[in-house]
Scaffold this motif. Structure first.
Motif, PDB file in Angstrom:
ATOM      1  N   ALA A 113       0.719   9.671  -5.646  1.00  5.30           N
ATOM      2  CA  ALA A 113       1.458  10.776  -5.352  1.00  5.30           C
ATOM      3  C   ALA A 113       2.084  11.232  -6.527  1.00  5.30           C
ATOM      4  N   ALA A 130       0.979  -1.450  -0.095  1.00  3.94           N
ATOM      5  CA  ALA A 130      -0.043   0.930   0.014  1.00  3.94           C
ATOM      6  C   ALA A 130       1.291   1.320   0.123  1.00  3.94           C
ATOM      7  N   ALA A 131       2.123   1.112   0.950  1.00  5.13           N
ATOM      8  CA  ALA A 131       3.134   2.366   0.341  1.00  5.13           C
ATOM      9  C   ALA A 131       3.224   2.790  -0.722  1.00  5.13           C
ATOM     10  N   HIS A 135      -4.901  15.222  -3.789  1.00  4.87           N
ATOM     11  CA  HIS A 135      -3.410  14.864  -2.988  1.00  4.87           C
ATOM     12  C   HIS A 135      -3.845  12.985  -3.172  1.00  4.87           C
ATOM     13  N   VAL A 136      -2.688  11.888  -1.864  1.00  3.71           N
ATOM     14  CA  VAL A 136      -3.283  11.098  -1.837  1.00  3.71           C
ATOM     15  C   VAL A 136      -3.073  11.339  -0.094  1.00  3.71           C
ATOM     16  N   ALA A 157       0.523   4.467  -2.688  1.00  4.69           N
ATOM     17  CA  ALA A 157       0.567   5.447  -1.873  1.00  4.69           C
ATOM     18  C   ALA A 157       1.825   5.964  -3.010  1.00  4.69           C
ATOM     19  N   ASP A 158       2.711   6.020  -2.665  1.00  6.04           N
ATOM     20  CA  ASP A 158       4.089   6.723  -3.391  1.00  6.04           C
ATOM     21  C   ASP A 158       3.921   7.034  -4.772  1.00  6.04           C
ATOM     22  N   ARG A 198      -4.988   0.882   3.265  1.00  2.64           N
ATOM     23  CA  ARG A 198      -6.122   1.535   2.060  1.00  2.64           C
ATOM     24  C   ARG A 198      -5.196   2.630   1.484  1.00  2.64           C
ATOM     25  N   VAL A 199      -5.624   2.766   0.538  1.00  4.07           N
ATOM     26  CA  VAL A 199      -5.350   3.825  -0.203  1.00  4.07           C
ATOM     27  C   VAL A 199      -6.608   5.014  -0.689  1.00  4.07           C
ATOM     28  N   GLU A 200      -6.125   6.419  -0.924  1.00  2.00           N
ATOM     29  CA  GLU A 200      -7.341   6.756  -2.076  1.00  2.00           C
ATOM     30  C   GLU A 200      -6.735   8.084  -2.456  1.00  2.00           C
ATOM     31  N   PHE A 201      -7.279   8.213  -3.592  1.00  2.00           N
ATOM     32  CA  PHE A 201      -6.765  10.034  -4.542  1.00  2.00           C
ATOM     33  C   PHE A 201      -7.663  10.992  -4.366  1.00  2.00           C
ATOM     34  N   ARG A 223      -3.505   8.472   2.776  1.00  2.00           N
ATOM     35  CA  ARG A 223      -3.299   6.413   2.733  1.00  2.00           C
ATOM     36  C   ARG A 223      -3.771   6.098   4.773  1.00  2.00           C
TER      37      ARG A 223
END
Length: 454
Positions: A363, A355-356, A374-375, A359-360, A381-384, A377
């Protein structure tokens, strides 16, 4: 001057969305034909009316799902980052759960009595989530309804406080929102007779002064909350916010119900346990039994004692809590397998790492495209979010939603082999999610943004 939507040219966005819709429809003739052939039996042509709300011209028809991949009837396999909107957080049909379900099916599906699996599942619920006295439901909505009843019964108070923009399933009591500074029933409710706003209070998340003022009136039985707001563009708590909420509840004699149905993604045991937040009542659903319909609600020992003493004095009759098929042995077999063999520290470490990376990557893609997004986490769970951040409350989260952009990006990702959650830009990473799947999603996102900003 060119009109912009979330930093994107409106005409380019519209042309992209139209092209992607045509591409989707043309690529899935079997899906479209089969949906049309079976259209008469179901209301709106689907088993649940909201299945029509996916941002595609028509919903996918699924033939199978395994690990972190889902396959439709036209033979397309998609990397699944929706995962049943958390229901399959640990992957589709984890092997220990599938084995336990198959074995239990040979021993019976419902008894209306406990099994030995039930006793072990109770022990594992405590081991995973903390010292609570548990009850089983079928959905988190049901579990929240029961927790609310307990809170009102023990405190003798009528009102439940929730945060603006919250989500706690289909619980009528909390279908409310802020209109200015007034609590009102949410727009869009169907067939509502009683006014939920008469017995609920809404304040903004991260506003401790507003919370304290609402609790000072002495009529709030419980605060019902997710530790992180997850269903309205993710909103993280300010530093020190939850200790202040806990202190405010204690000072007012108000109970705190923590709903971790979504935030179980944050880590082993959920957000509250990981951050030392003590709940009076705890609710968990969706993924807790590895995809089998199951939820649990638990009471802290002191609250459990108070309720049992009160319950012993009530007149016999229906309590208004519980359903016949809840607490069935199939649930307990799945619960035992999932809690004991799937929902582990090793699984969460894998989920966090992937997930990291996701997210990276998202982003970096947003930065590279020069967009004001923006993103966020929370564990797996990740969301833009198609707006600048961070967001601090439900009002800001509602304003950050950008339907035309979100629908277009979602459809573009589906056409490139990646499925994310339909109602917002949420992605989940399971223990079964491979690095190559994460990288494919990042690559697809980069490709979609490139077409939108060129």
């Amino acid at each position: 001057m060119t009109a912009l939507i979330a930093g994107l040219d409106a005409d380019r966005l519209r042309h992209f969305a139209t092209r992607e819709a045509m591409r989707f429809a043309a690529s899935r003739p079997n899906t479209q034909h089969t949906l049309n052939a079976g259209d008469g039996a179901f209301l709106a042509g689907v088993p649940m009316h909201w299945m029509r709300d996916w941002p595609m011209p028509f919903p996918l028809l699924i033939s199978s799902a395994n690990s972190a991949t889902i396959t439709d009837v036209d033979g397309y396999s998609l990397d699944d980052f929706c995962l049943g909107d958390t229901g399959s957080l640990f992957g589709h049909s984890p092997a220990p759960v599938a084995k336990a379900v198959a074995a239990q099916a040979r021993r019976g599906l419902t008894y209306m009595l406990p099994s030995t699996d039930a006793l072990e599942a109770g022990r594992l619920l405590t081991k995973r989530f903390g010292n609570f006295r548990w009850q089983i439901a079928t959905t988190a909505s049901d579990a929240n309804r029961c927790a609310i009843r307990i809170a009102r019964a023990v405190t003798g108070r009528p009102k439940i406080l929730v945060f603006n923009g919250c989500y706690h399933g289909t619980v009528d009591d909390v279908m409310v929102e802020l209109k200015g500074r007034k609590t009102v029933t949410r727009a869009g409710m169907v067939g509502q007779v009683a006014d939920p706003a008469a017995h609920a209070v809404v304040v903004e998340f991260n506003d401790i002064a507003a919370l304290q003022a609402a609790l000072a009136k002495g009529d709030v039985a419980a605060v019902l909350a997710e530790p992180v707001m997850t269903n309205c563009c993710m909103v993280l708590p300010d530093d020190g916010y939850w200790p202040a909420v806990r202190a405010a509840c204690d000072a007012a004699g108000t109970l705190l119900i923590v709903d971790e149905t979504h935030t179980v993604s944050s880590g082993l045991g959920g957000w509250a346990r990981g951050h030392g937040l003590q709940a009076d009542a705890f609710v968990i659903g969706k993924s807790v039994a590895g995809g089998v319909a199951c939820a649990a609600w638990g009471l802290a020992p002191d609250l459990a004692r108070k309720f049992m003493a009160q319950d012993a004095k009530r007149l016999p009759g229906h309590s208004g809590m519980g359903t016949t098929l809840s607490g069935n042995p199939l649930q307990f077999a799945a619960l035992r397998a999932n809690l004991g063999e799937v929902m582990t520290a090793k699984s969460y470490a894998r989920m966090e790492k992937r997930a990291a990376r996701l997210a990276d990557g998202l982003a970096a893609a947003i930065t590279g495209a020069g967009l004001p997004w923006h993103v966020v986490r929370v564990g797996a769970r990740v969301e833009f979010i198609c707006a600048p951040g961070p967001l601090r409350n439900g009002t800001q989260a509602k304003a950050a939603h950008c339907g035309p952009v979100e629908r277009a990006v979602h459809l573009g990702l589906v056409n490139r082999g990646c499925l994310i959650a339909p109602f917002h830009n949420m992605m989940l990473v399971s223990p079964a999610t491979k690095k190559r799947q994460v990288d494919r999603l990042i690559g697809a996102f980069v490709e979609v943004l490139a077409e939108l900003v060129e």
